[in-house]
Motif scaffolding. Structure first.
Motif, PDB file in Angstrom:
ATOM      1  N   GLU A 282       0.801  -0.994  -0.151  1.00  0.00           N
ATOM      2  CA  GLU A 282      -0.079  -0.083   0.080  1.00  0.00           C
ATOM      3  C   GLU A 282       1.008   0.647   0.058  1.00  0.00           C
ATOM      4  N   CYS A 283       2.345   1.433   0.824  1.00  0.00           N
ATOM      5  CA  CYS A 283       2.857   2.494   0.547  1.00  0.00           C
ATOM      6  C   CYS A 283       3.862   2.465  -0.586  1.00  0.00           C
ATOM      7  N   ARG A 284       3.889   1.409  -1.243  1.00  0.00           N
ATOM      8  CA  ARG A 284       4.610   1.304  -2.240  1.00  0.00           C
ATOM      9  C   ARG A 284       6.437   0.950  -2.084  1.00  0.00           C
ATOM     10  N   HIS A 285       6.303   0.329  -0.278  1.00  0.00           N
ATOM     11  CA  HIS A 285       7.771  -0.065   0.535  1.00  0.00           C
ATOM     12  C   HIS A 285       8.344  -0.617  -0.199  1.00  0.00           C
ATOM     13  N   PRO A 286       9.710  -0.415  -0.303  1.00  0.00           N
ATOM     14  CA  PRO A 286      10.677  -2.052  -1.065  1.00  0.00           C
ATOM     15  C   PRO A 286      11.536  -3.114   0.299  1.00  0.00           C
ATOM     16  N   CYS A 287      10.836  -4.594   0.297  1.00  0.00           N
ATOM     17  CA  CYS A 287      11.708  -4.949   0.806  1.00  0.00           C
ATOM     18  C   CYS A 287      12.473  -6.286  -0.017  1.00  0.00           C
ATOM     19  N   THR A 288      12.867  -6.475   0.993  1.00  0.00           N
ATOM     20  CA  THR A 288      13.902  -8.273   0.456  1.00  0.00           C
ATOM     21  C   THR A 288      13.223  -9.635   1.449  1.00  0.00           C
ATOM     22  N   ILE A 289      13.149 -10.607   1.350  1.00  0.00           N
ATOM     23  CA  ILE A 289      12.484 -11.766   1.935  1.00  0.00           C
ATOM     24  C   ILE A 289      13.856 -12.827   1.833  1.00  0.00           C
ATOM     25  N   VAL A 290      13.671 -13.227   2.632  1.00  0.00           N
ATOM     26  CA  VAL A 290      14.222 -14.279   2.834  1.00  0.00           C
ATOM     27  C   VAL A 290      13.338 -15.572   3.628  1.00  0.00           C
ATOM     28  N   THR A 291      13.781 -16.965   3.000  1.00  0.00           N
ATOM     29  CA  THR A 291      12.611 -18.094   3.463  1.00  0.00           C
ATOM     30  C   THR A 291      13.023 -19.219   2.897  1.00  0.00           C
ATOM     31  N   LYS A 292      12.543 -20.137   3.762  1.00  0.00           N
ATOM     32  CA  LYS A 292      12.748 -21.580   3.257  1.00  0.00           C
ATOM     33  C   LYS A 292      11.652 -22.732   3.099  1.00  0.00           C
ATOM     34  N   ASN A 293      10.442 -22.071   2.916  1.00  0.00           N
ATOM     35  CA  ASN A 293       9.291 -22.326   3.086  1.00  0.00           C
ATOM     36  C   ASN A 293       8.583 -21.294   1.017  1.00  0.00           C
TER      37      ASN A 293
ATOM     38  N   VAL B   4      15.577 -17.857  -1.446  1.00  0.00           N
ATOM     39  CA  VAL B   4      14.365 -18.747  -1.261  1.00  0.00           C
ATOM     40  C   VAL B   4      15.924 -19.525  -0.133  1.00  0.00           C
ATOM     41  N   SER B   5      16.144 -20.298   0.577  1.00  0.00           N
ATOM     42  CA  SER B   5      17.548 -20.615   1.318  1.00  0.00           C
ATOM     43  C   SER B   5      17.922 -22.178   1.060  1.00  0.00           C
ATOM     44  N   VAL B   6      18.362 -22.643   0.552  1.00  0.00           N
ATOM     45  CA  VAL B   6      18.816 -24.329   0.183  1.00  0.00           C
ATOM     46  C   VAL B   6      19.837 -24.892   0.679  1.00  0.00           C
ATOM     47  N   GLY B   7      20.538 -25.509   1.219  1.00  0.00           N
ATOM     48  CA  GLY B   7      21.312 -25.802   1.681  1.00  0.00           C
ATOM     49  C   GLY B   7      21.693 -27.572   1.157  1.00  0.00           C
ATOM     50  N   SER B   8      20.827 -28.149   0.673  1.00  0.00           N
ATOM     51  CA  SER B   8      21.030 -29.280   0.202  1.00  0.00           C
ATOM     52  C   SER B   8      19.771 -29.832  -0.733  1.00  0.00           C
ATOM     53  N   LEU B   9      20.245 -30.683  -1.972  1.00  0.00           N
ATOM     54  CA  LEU B   9      19.099 -31.200  -2.126  1.00  0.00           C
ATOM     55  C   LEU B   9      18.895 -32.785  -1.843  1.00  0.00           C
ATOM     56  N   ASP B  10      19.330 -32.714  -0.993  1.00  0.00           N
ATOM     57  CA  ASP B  10      19.410 -34.060   0.148  1.00  0.00           C
ATOM     58  C   ASP B  10      17.897 -34.482   0.709  1.00  0.00           C
ATOM     59  N   ASN B  11      15.950 -35.425   0.767  1.00  0.00           N
ATOM     60  CA  ASN B  11      15.526 -34.507   1.270  1.00  0.00           C
ATOM     61  C   ASN B  11      15.575 -35.659   2.779  1.00  0.00           C
ATOM     62  N   ARG B  12      16.830 -36.176   3.129  1.00  0.00           N
ATOM     63  CA  ARG B  12      16.491 -36.916   4.246  1.00  0.00           C
ATOM     64  C   ARG B  12      17.538 -35.779   5.186  1.00  0.00           C
ATOM     65  N   LEU B  13      18.399 -35.876   4.318  1.00  0.00           N
ATOM     66  CA  LEU B  13      19.651 -34.841   5.037  1.00  0.00           C
ATOM     67  C   LEU B  13      18.125 -33.390   5.898  1.00  0.00           C
ATOM     68  N   ALA B  14      17.764 -32.722   5.012  1.00  0.00           N
ATOM     69  CA  ALA B  14      17.338 -31.837   4.882  1.00  0.00           C
ATOM     70  C   ALA B  14      15.826 -32.001   6.267  1.00  0.00           C
ATOM     71  N   SER B  15      15.240 -33.209   6.130  1.00  0.00           N
ATOM     72  CA  SER B  15      14.495 -33.295   7.534  1.00  0.00           C
ATOM     73  C   SER B  15      14.336 -33.899   8.374  1.00  0.00           C
ATOM     74  N   ARG B  16      16.065 -33.417   8.719  1.00  0.00           N
ATOM     75  CA  ARG B  16      17.007 -33.906  10.394  1.00  0.00           C
ATOM     76  C   ARG B  16      16.991 -32.150  10.223  1.00  0.00           C
ATOM     77  N   LEU B  17      17.886 -31.801   9.427  1.00  0.00           N
ATOM     78  CA  LEU B  17      18.585 -30.944   9.593  1.00  0.00           C
ATOM     79  C   LEU B  17      17.424 -29.899  10.032  1.00  0.00           C
ATOM     80  N   GLU B  18      16.371 -29.222   8.962  1.00  0.00           N
ATOM     81  CA  GLU B  18      15.331 -28.068   8.820  1.00  0.00           C
ATOM     82  C   GLU B  18      14.034 -29.152   9.004  1.00  0.00           C
TER      83      GLU B  18
END
Length: 360
Positions: A156-167, A190-204
């Protein structure tokens, strides 16, 4: 003494005391446990609404590319064991361990405060980051929608922003982000540390799966929202092997800017991460910690602004070189930040009561 065990769906395995606590709790095995004993129970997520006094945080850290940020939530249900924000729960007299990912606080008046702060006569417009400390799109955002409300005010205010997410939940707000992008008011990472689903499910454990994050990058860029990738955190002997693969997958999804950071272990996070290693990869635990210490001058963590994100020494130089070579090969831009337009900002009307609203 009982050994920490993995709790499915959670990153931490214990509720270690914060650095301000004067007492220590120790679990003991009373000898009555048996092979048929029930597994460690899964702690439920609780959310308490709080009325914040201010909403825009400011910093002058030379290694942080923004001066203003908003965190609609305290704590984070994603449960990333490496999260450098975990020690902040100690200020609430709560544990940086399980408490950080299960006992959450929602700033219910975030949008109201933002509108008030932007309306101040002395306010100077500069990009605001969402996701600097705790995740703006963590699972509880589906119900609370505080990040959505903040974005509505910024749009609404035309205010700039940045977004960091892993979802991938960020896709929900494309109806706001796409128009903002057309006016150069938003950039997403978008934060992506690994493409290993098994590792990601334990780290995050409660973040979106890696392949789903790559699809979010694709969806955002296809809608005209500039979305880059952060390979973060890079953890030697754990996920560093995926550095080039993450950059390749993100580039194929339309990302044109990229960055990376190394693992940081401030305050209580040192003990929590060591505990996670002993639970999930005990055979590699000592090796990982040895390499982490090599990145930080022989310490678990060096808080110096010049090295805390990128490390120092031969191993840090090797990781930096790998990133640079891959980024150049894949055509990533040299600069990580997009030039957002702050000239379009228009302050919201200050609260003037219902009578003056008749003249709008």
């Amino acid at each position: 003494m009982t050994e920490p065990q993995r709790i499915k769906g959670r990153g931490a395995a214990s509720n270690r005391e914060g650095r301000f606590e004067s007492t220590t709790r120790l679990a003991e095995d009373d000898g009555w446990a048996s092979a048929e004993a029930e597994p460690t129970p899964r702690p439920a997520t609780t959310v308490r609404e709080e009325r914040a006094r201010s909403i825009i945080s400011r910093n002058d850290s030379p290694d942080v590319p923004f001066a203003q940020s908003i965190n609609p939530y305290r704590g984070c249900e994603h449960g990333c064991i490496y999260c450098f924000a975990r020690p902040s729960h100690s200020y609430l007299n709560l544990s940086p361990g399980l408490d950080f990912e299960t006992r959450l606080f929602a700033k219910g008046n975030a949008a109201e405060l933002l509108r008030r702060e932007l309306a101040r006569p002395g306010y100077r417009c500069a990009p605001i980051n969402l996701g600097a400390n705790t995740a703006p799109y963590q699972p509880i955002e589906r119900r609370w929608r505080l990040t959505r409300q903040v974005l509505e005010v910024l749009a609404e205010c035309r205010h700039p922003c940045t977004i960091v997410t892993k979802n991938a939940l960020v896709e929900r707000d494309l109806d706001l982000l796409a128009p903002m992008a057309r006016e150069r008011l938003v950039q997403v990472f978008v934060s992506v540390g690994s493409l290993d689903n098994r590792l990601a499910s334990r780290l995050e454990p409660r973040a979106s799966a890696p392949h789903r994050r790559i699809e979010a990058i694709r969806a955002l860029n296809a809608a005209g929202v500039p979305c880059g990738v952060l390979v973060a955190p890079v953890i030697p002997a754990l996920n560093d092997r995926d550095l080039e693969r993450v950059l390749e997958a993100a580039a194929a999804a339309g990302a044109r800017v990229a960055g990376y950071t190394l693992l940081r272990l401030p305050h209580e996070l040192k003990g929590l991460f060591r505990e996670w290693l002993e639970v999930h990869v005990p055979q590699r635990a000592a090796h990982v910690i040895s390499l982490v210490r090599q990145l930080h001058g022989g310490r678990d963590y060096d808080p110096d602004f010049a090295v805390r994100m990128r490390g120092q020494g031969p191993l840090a130089a090797l990781i930096r070189r790998r990133f640079e070579v891959a980024a150049r090969r894949l055509g990533y831009a040299r600069t990580r930040e997009l030039a957002l337009d702050a000239s379009r900002f228009r302050a919201p009307a200050a609260d003037a009561g219902p009578q003056l609203a008749l003249f709008d």
